[in-house]
Design an enzyme around this catalytic site. Sequence first.
Site, short mmCIF file in Angstrom:
data_model
loop_
_atom_site.label_atom_id
_atom_site.label_comp_id
_atom_site.label_asym_id
_atom_site.label_seq_id
_atom_site.Cartn_x
_atom_site.Cartn_y
_atom_site.Cartn_z
NE ARG A 104 -13.95 0.53 2.98
CZ ARG A 104 -14.53 0.27 1.83
NH1 ARG A 104 -14.53 -1.03 1.59
NH2 ARG A 104 -14.76 0.88 0.97
CB CYS A 105 -10.88 3.25 10.06
SG CYS A 105 -9.78 2.23 11.26
CD GLN A 112 -2.92 -1.05 2.24
OE1 GLN A 112 -3.39 -2.26 2.89
NE2 GLN A 112 -3.65 0.06 2.48
#
Lengths: 284, 804
Positions: free
Chosen positions: B382-383, B235
């Site tokens: 996902r935060c 990522q």
Amino acid sequence: MIPAAFEYHRPSDIAGALSVLAEHGDEARVLAGGHSLIPMMKLRMADVPHLIDLQDIADLKGITIDGDTVTLGAMTTQHELIADEALFAACPIIREAALQIADPQVRYMGTIGGNVANGDPGNDMPGLMQCLDARFTLVGADGTRSVAARDFYESAYMTERDDEEILTQITFSATGAGYAYEKQKRKIGDYATAACAALITKDGDKVATAAIAMTNLSDIPVLSEAAAAALVGTSCDADAVKAAVAAALEDIDPTEDNRGPVAFKMHVAGIIISRAITRAWSGA
Amino acid sequence: MKDEVTREERVTNLKGLGCSRKRVEDARFTQGKGNYVDDINLPGMLTGDFVRSPYAHARIKSINTDAAMALDGVIAVLTAKDLEPLGLHWMPTLAGDKQMVLADGKVLFQGQEVAFVVAKDRYIASDAVELVEVDYEELPVIVDPFKSMQSDVVLREDLDPKAPGAHGPRKHHNHIFTWEVGDEDGTNAVIDDADIVAEESMYYHRTHPCPLEPCGAVASMDKVNGKLTLWGTFQAPHVVRTVASLLSGIEEHNIRVVSPDIGGGFGNKVGVYPGYVCSIVASIVTGVPVKWVEDRMENLMSTAFARDYWMKGKISATKEGKITGLHCHVTADHGAFDACADPTKFPAGFMNICTGSYDIPIAYLGVDGVYTNKAPGGVSYRCSFRVTEAVYFIERMIEVLAIEMNMDAAELRRINFIKKEQFPYNSALGWEYDSGDYHTAWDKALKAVDYEGLRKEQAERVAAFKAGETRSIMGIGLSFFTEIVGAGPVKNCDILGMGMFDSCEIRIHPTGSAVARLGTISQGQGHATTFAQILASEIGISADSITIEEGDTDTAPYGLGTYGSRSTPVAGAAAAMVGRKIRAKAQMIAAYLLEVHDDDVEFDVDRFVVKGAPERFKTMSEIAYAAYNQAIPGLEPGLEAVSYYDPPNMTYPFGAYVCVMDIDVDTGVPTINRFCALDDCGTRINPMVIEGQVHGGLTEALAVALGQEIAYDDMGNCKTGTLMDFFLPTAWEVPNYETDFTVTPSPHHPIGAKGVGESPHVGGVPCFSNAVQEAFRPFGNRHTNMPHDHWRIWKTANDLGMHD
């Protein structure tokens, strides 16, 4: 998740499959839809040096309805069971139960034969087959024999089938009984937290016959004769259902797993059995 | 020349901001034509696979690799002893700790990497893994962080128990850090004197991002030119390049890191895993490329988990319901190594956003990080960094306070929201919220669901249940969240010392199309679609004519990557800024071509026009052609630019969610009847992509709230290592989502955008959870922990006597 090496066999007839089985004994396993065996091989929990894929054997496929007698070839997929209108007319509970097995992708591959033969207590069809009093045809080197579904299951993954036999077909009688297959699961693709198949016939306003079987609540499917006895002759009123549920719960022995502890499973089983009986009676 | 195309058509053709342009990536993804790490196959490539520990805590007495090495096709079996001379048997973590690459004397969690087998193919490697003989001596296992802090058992024997850790003093040999924000004494004083105080303890269970594609890498060391190429599920590819250079000693220009298509990240692919290091070492040792791709079980059991926060709160209020103070303490289970992925100065991420969307005058947060015999990680699934934990905490505390006050929780929120005129708002725990209009969003959301009507229906349902007419109850889940995303200002946000700016570089071709490269990397977010739209609006070239590239460190400008919803706030801002650089030069070129002064032309959609004479114009295509092919006095040829953007502040997306749920109290089965999500992510770049992001985030929120967990037994065995037990929802389990929005642009972002990918997860988890818990409120429930799977919901009913 990488299986150990294995030889892949793909015979085109039953005799060919039997000869591979005879040659390799317990080193060989037959492969139907593969939804149980392949994951076990990938986890290296099943050691299968010789894998015999049955998908090219035409004799193992197809649905035949001859008068009242329904015959399902072992390699008939769940999808084919669902799609077959004649089968639905003869025995509608098959479609109802098959639709509760995983998702369409699984059902395109998964077979009725694999489902009943594997002896996995989580599989949905064995209990149903016990309700229908189905018979399984086993073919081996010494010939063909027929075993009642009610006598087939010994313990988890252990069945009446000898290692060198193949389950080739399933036979049962068409039924107009009221029916229900109730299943609680955490998600699509999961085994049942509790599931129950019920078939009930009516005589006037009384229960004439009943068959109640449960899935994934013991190490084998459980047909509760006591539950059926509690219903027969009654008007399937609340007290009768309660008595049948109590009897059925006596016959099961669930174990704790990630779905929950035993007390929860027993409670849910009671609810599911009650709903299955009630719905089957409403259609009887 | 007469312009045949209307201005409206030119705007449509541009496909810029606000256009629901279809995702350009999907043509390949939906046809199976993506190119993922496992699709990379190089000549002579070998495959690596791990021997992993079956024990959660054990000493390694010996490792015998003879039988494995004897297997035909096995090239090498690496153990810590082989890595030690290179100094690579341990590696630094993103959190300032260190982590074993391969077990060095002991193992600390089940699934830990013990040896790395390198073989000619994946099958041989897996066979060889079974032949490596490891002699273990089992040690006492600790899976409970509270017991860990009391235990004599030393988990990390490599650490000096008295020496401070990366984040200050340690209280115990199994303690990692204490992080404190706010005024504890002041907060306690306010709470002690308050009219109303509500207290609650809650556990936010351990879970896992579980992307569809697990983690993997292909390393290729070219010994002729000395260049290392590393493809991987990263990522943050640029950070990986820098870290790889620092660890290996290979100069950074000789390392090329490539993130190809990535099949979902959700935080799982931020960290650096032993598999990456081992594949690099194996390629250096063997001289040929080495691939490592983990399987699903390895992904779930060993790569980064999320959450695992034990949170204890106290909230005080006046009799009227105005919140006066908030106290929060967290015991954070970090597993065997502190491998959390947070900005360096924030060992508990942005947990100090836990005052939420409310004007709370004083607050305190204390976090204690603890080692246990569980897998390392602690990523933001996902935060933004630990924001889901923070929002869950405050949204539960609000509910508990509402119960304490016998008050409607929607009204309690309304009383305490930060008011529109208070922005920019400085929170008690140190954040400057850039913008917001919470009351408008809240009222709009509640109106959409007919909140009053729902409450009436619920009251009828409670009465019916109590009268024995039904066994089903109804829950109305509310949540209002404020995210803090877009890390971040370099002044206080860095990863391993690298400032968290981001970048965009663009090259306009002579015929008026372009290629733009960014320091981020899409994992499914749709960057190739939306970044082109930002550039289209800024430059005036159709988004269809702009190729977006990310992930190749040899070509893309340096950036810190994609996580924490930072791509649009940071790289998206860089894209806007680079577009403005291009436009500035284009203006000069246009003025020259039109033979007017620079100030006499103005930008209009896809061209510069002479002010007051719109029939005199030069399109961006004409300008681009001229930039390369016409000698313009005082201007260099060409049309390209780069922008590095250091945001002045975070952005603060927010939203109002309502979930309406039925619960069968006898089976514990919940049925979601409605889920309404109103999001405010500022300027909306692509409404369709936003909608997709919201659906995805809500679905992962549903998963976490209703069943998804990484669970261990007392022996430290992971009980949820396959997708049979780890809940990954499908279309079947997911309700129809209703979405809505308000637009409160970020005042400091060049186009006012705030980021949205993670908001629905942050707001969704407490909303689903509150729906379950609120259903039981009329029957005496105060708080129950997630995940609300069937048996836990059933247990809540059972504990409340609802089965009696």
